[in-house]
Design a protein around this motif. Structure first.
Motif: not given
Length: 408
Positions: A40-41, A390-397
């Motif tokens: 999903r992320a 939400r906690d995965m998003d920071k790594y994608f960014t």
């Protein structure tokens, strides 16, 4: 071209065109929820996703997730289809080596038994369609305490395992796979720069002598300042190691990226990829703990008949599993769970939940918790997945991966 190498080559081309470096984000699929959240992320960030599964998590015996390699590949395909994710998905073995599967170490398998067990695991992964195998024979439980395994033995076992995979897949006409080698583990491996250099040179020679001159790992794991108990990435060390492996055509892979304080430095230092795992187990636990607070409020209002006691069940199962002992510090050796401080016990429960998510009692408590909240008008699964995402998003960014799929 192999899928992983193709992805790395495309990222290199895009970096040259845009001037923006990128690092591949690898998720350790330590639960069904983490796997779903990763897809999903990835879809929302419009980015590739990489799964790095240990043999403790997913293996021929089901691992602690209950999934074989074939099960996981099917699950990944179905989850991607369910949300219409069409980006690149890489599926890999993480830390594939003798005695890195807890059962082998606890039961003290002989070197021959341990190596044969790993070979069977690799065969199952290749048959299932995995894209990459991390070959990591840097642990030997029979090496005397205080000593480090010979780097020459590490090279020999690395080549033996790669040669086995290559022979197995070629005999069956299966597609080529990519390789990752080395370790950054605190118990030895390639942490020392001289050892790192020796390993690369000897591996190159040994593969050539084995008739595998066309086989070379795309990733070499490097100790870049992070481990299970630290969270600061060292850009200087990363650049040095990157300069060492790039002439070989490889990239440095970081492990224990969980909760790292400066993830934006990874692409700037040329890091090829980075693994994150236990952090998302903690995310899942925190989400369930928040749901339990909502449940308690509904219980007070009389809209819930009986409490699930979710976190209490999880703590008891982690304690009973005994696997929390694996993560004790040297000064904590011999202590019982209740002798540890409250903060330390909580950390061990949160990170240890990945081992017991699939236990019947954990599943029953989770079902009751979610059923209670659905009756009260909540969407508990969405809340759990959203927290992990939400906690995965920071790594994608931080790794500059957002909208990368449009450029691939």
């Amino acid at each position: 071209m192999k899928k992983t190498e193709q992805l790395l080559e495309s990222i290199g081309r895009i970096t040259r065109e845009t001037g923006i470096p990128r690092t591949i984000f690898a998720v350790c699929p330590n639960s069904v929820a983490v796997t779903k959240a990763a897809f999903r992320a990835a879809r929302r960030n419009n980015a590739p996703i990489y799964f790095a599964a240990t043999l403790n998590q997913i293996d021929v015996d089901g691992g602690y997730t209950g999934m074989t390699p074939a099960d996981f590949v099917r699950m990944a395909r179905l989850e991607a289809e369910a949300i219409h994710y069409t980006g690149t998905t890489v599926i890999a073995i993480d830390h594939g080596g003798p005695w890195l599967k807890d059962r082998q170490a606890v039961e003290r398998w002989s070197p021959e038994e341990a190596m044969n067990g790993v070979k069977k695991s690799f065969e199952a992964a290749v048959l299932a369609g995995y894209d990459l195998i991390h070959v990591d024979p840097t642990v030997d439980i029979f090496v005397p305490k205080g000593e480090i395994i010979s780097i020459h033995l590490v090279v020999a076992r690395t080549v033996e395992l790669i040669a086995h995979v290559e022979r197995f897949r070629r005999e069956r006409g299966l597609p080529p796979v990519s390789y990752e080698v080395g370790t950054e583990e605190v118990h030895g491996g390639l942490a020392d720069e001289k050892t790192f250099d020796t390993f690369l040179a000897e591996l190159k020679t040994a593969l050539k002598e084995a008739g595998l001159e066309d086989v070379w790992p795309c990733f070499v794991v490097g100790k870049v300042g992070t481990d299970l108990h630290t969270a600061t990435f060292d850009p200087g060390v990363a650049r040095v190691l990157t300069d060492k492996v790039r002439p070989y055509g490889s990239f440095i892979k970081g492990h224990y990226t969980d909760g790292v304080s400066n993830p934006e430095q990874y692409p700037l230092c040329g890091m090829g990829a980075a693994n994150v795992g236990p952090e998302f187990t903690m995310s899942e636990y925190d989400a369930l703990a928040e749901l339990e607070l909502l449940e308690s409020r509904e219980l007070e209002k009389g809209t819930v008949a009986m409490a699930s006691r979710m976190t209490g069940v999880l703590e008891r199962l982690v304690r009973e599993s005994g696997r929390w002992r694996k993560w004790l510090h040297e000064e904590e050796a011999g202590l019982e769970f209740d002798q540890l401080g409250a903060e330390r016990r909580m950390w061990l429960v949160k990170t240890g939940c990945r081992y017991i998510w699939q236990r019947p009692e954990a599943l029953a408590a989770r079902y009751m918790l979610c059923d209670n909240l659905r009756r009260a008008g909540y969407d508990p699964e969405e809340m759990v997945l959203g927290r992990i995402e939400r906690d995965m998003d920071k790594y994608f960014t931080a790794f500059n991966l957002v909208n990368l799929n449009d450029l691939l």
